[in-house]
Design an enzyme around this catalytic site. Structure first.
Site, PDB file in Angstrom:
ATOM      1  N   ASN A 150       1.197  -0.923   0.188  1.00  0.00           N
ATOM      2  CA  ASN A 150       0.450  -0.267  -0.271  1.00  0.00           C
ATOM      3  C   ASN A 150       0.538   1.254   0.322  1.00  0.00           C
ATOM      4  OD1 ASN A 150      -1.826   1.848   0.429  1.00  0.00           O
ATOM      5  ND2 ASN A 150      -2.721   1.070   2.110  1.00  0.00           N
ATOM      6  N   ARG A 195      -2.321  -2.510  -3.492  1.00  0.00           N
ATOM      7  CA  ARG A 195      -3.686  -1.299  -3.139  1.00  0.00           C
ATOM      8  C   ARG A 195      -3.243  -0.321  -3.784  1.00  0.00           C
ATOM      9  NH1 ARG A 195      -5.195   1.319   1.990  1.00  0.00           N
ATOM     10  NH2 ARG A 195      -7.545   2.667   1.776  1.00  0.00           N
ATOM     11  N   HIS A 231     -12.799   2.561   0.427  1.00  0.00           N
ATOM     12  CA  HIS A 231     -12.476   1.632   1.894  1.00  0.00           C
ATOM     13  C   HIS A 231     -13.515   0.150   1.184  1.00  0.00           C
ATOM     14  CE1 HIS A 231     -12.772   4.569   5.008  1.00  0.00           C
ATOM     15  NE2 HIS A 231     -12.111   3.870   4.481  1.00  0.00           N
ATOM     16  N   ARG A 289     -11.488  14.782   8.631  1.00  0.00           N
ATOM     17  CA  ARG A 289     -12.681  15.456   7.326  1.00  0.00           C
ATOM     18  C   ARG A 289     -13.816  15.791   7.654  1.00  0.00           C
ATOM     19  NH1 ARG A 289     -11.224  10.031   4.130  1.00  0.00           N
ATOM     20  NH2 ARG A 289      -8.964  10.223   4.311  1.00  0.00           N
ATOM     21  N   GLU A 303      -7.589  -5.871   5.226  1.00  0.00           N
ATOM     22  CA  GLU A 303      -7.495  -5.588   4.151  1.00  0.00           C
ATOM     23  C   GLU A 303      -6.823  -6.577   2.877  1.00  0.00           C
ATOM     24  OE1 GLU A 303      -7.927  -1.164   5.441  1.00  0.00           O
ATOM     25  OE2 GLU A 303      -9.006  -1.049   3.465  1.00  0.00           O
TER      26      GLU A 303
END
Ligand code: AMP
Length: 393
Positions: free
Chosen positions: A7, A88, A177, A236, A378
């Site tokens: 990633n 990813r 996600h 965020r 993940e």
């Protein structure tokens, strides 16, 4: 066989080496501050943590350092033991409906999607190119954050903006996600022994999103064109009135980019509390009576409850709600606040089970909807796709 899941961010590179198909983590780690003379390499292996501070100028050097340390610490004895690499990738647009074997054409397509993910896709491409140089004889597979949500219908992915924005510039909801939502919802369906189950996944970490899943497919999700949409997160804002952008730009004499930066990096938990983007700091502050820390959490809780109620109606009922990611898996008070507000849907929390960790049912037998903690993984999802896509006959 061994598969490495990668990633790559703009200045970091996370990795995990897995034994497949057993899905056993062999080693994992991160390279941070890539481009600096005091970059940091960290790796967990055999229950021990290793850390090095050294100059790492670019992602290729970072990939070299990862491989060198896997060899030096004896995680692998030979480079040839690594049979595949999974990458990813944040934005797959409408181009990628599934994970794909990386080719020159795929690399170009991922690059071409950079307008939609300017912070992520270029870094993801750099990660691919770097590992391809080091491990050039094995299959590389690109696994996208967006593909799981490509099953959404137009009613759930279109914005009510001029249709030409969608036609000409692909302005629509993509959702993110995806590997986590897929992993957790599929695991819940497996536990329920019901592939048709109606499931909400609440992935609540520093980034946070919800998804509505039915028949193992994503029906709706809270993030949008970018990961800024949906619920308030660590830094965020989540969804806001878009007119705020122009208003604040004028009032604060800021450019549109600066306002967007504030919405991405200075909002959410951090912005409302004025303290921190970390839920643990806010929990501590709330104990000391910090009102704005409480408000920061309450705003997110309210948004999560609203999404769950919306998805309950959209799916025509719910079989399970699953909490996952850093906060979803660990913050029991936070889960309790959410589930208590879902009482009108007949959801009842088992307060004792909710205090525990790891995969478990946390609703009572009377609850009309089952509630689970399901730790996300993940990397396993990425490694599974390396096997499925990279080794097709
Ligand atoms: P993630 O992005 O999934 O790594 O999640 C990061 C968030 O999870 C941060 O806000 C952390 O404070 C939170 N988190 C991690 N561990 C715990 C914990 N034990 N209790 C509460 N929050 C946690």
């Amino acid at each position: 066989m061994k598969v490495i899941a990668v990633n790559a961010g703009s200045s970091s590179l996370k990795f995990q080496l897995l034994q497949m198909p057993e899905e056993i983590e062999l080693a994992s780690g991160i390279v941070e501050r890539i481009g600096k003379s005091d970059a940091i390499f960290q790796m967990k292996f055999n229950g021990e943590k290793h850390k090095l501070v050294l100059e790492i100028l670019n992602h290729k050097d970072a990939a070299d350092i990862v491989i060198k340390n896997l060899l030096d610490y004896g995680v692998i004895k030979d480079l040839k033991e690594i049979n595949g690499v999974g990458h990813r990738i944040v934005q797959g647009g409408e181009t990628f409906k599934d994970s794909v074997l990386v080719t020159d054409e795929v690399i170009k397509q991922i690059s071409d999607l950079s307008d939609l993910a300017p912070l992520h896709n270029p870094a993801n491409v750099t990660g691919i190119l770097s590992f391809k140089e080091v491990l050039n004889e094995v299959p590389h597979v690109a696994v996208f954050d967006t593909t799981f949500h490509q099953t959404m219908e137009p009613i759930n992915y279109l914005y009510a903006t001029p249709y030409e924005w969608y036609e000409n510039h692909k302005v629509r909801k993509y959702g993110f996600h995806g590997t986590s939502h897929q992993y957790v919802s599929h695991r819940a369906a497996e536990i329920l022994n019901n592939p048709k189950a109606k499931i909400v996944v609440a992935h609540i970490g520093n980034g946070a999103s919800l998804s509505a899943v039915k028949d193992l497919k994503s029906v709706n999700t809270s993030m949008g064109l970018t990961p800024l949409d949906g619920l308030p997160m660590g830094t965020r804002s989540g969804a806001i009135d878009p007119a705020i952008l122009g208003y604040i730009a004028k009032k604060e004499n800021m450019s549109l980019e600066e306002v967007l930066e504030a919405l991405n990096k200075k909002s959410g938990y951090l912005g409302v509390s004025g303290l921190s983007n970390d839920s643990r700091d806010l929990e501590e502050a709330i104990k000391q009576g910090h009102e704005r820390a409480k408000l920061a959490i309450d705003l997110q809780v309210k948004s999560i409850v609203n999404y769950i109620a919306q998805y309950y109606v959209e799916l025509g009922g719910l079989d399970a709600i699953c909490f996952t990611a850093g906060i979803g898996e660990n913050a029991s008070d936070f889960r309790e606040q959410i589930v208590e507000k879902l009482a009108p849907l007949g959801v009842i929390l088992d307060k004792e089970a909710n205090k525990l960790r790891g995969e478990r049912l946390i609703s009572t037998p009377e609850s009309k909807v089952k509630v689970f903690i399901i730790p996300t993984n993940e990397e396993v999802m990425i490694a599974r796709d390396v096997l499925r896509v990279g080794f097709q006959a």
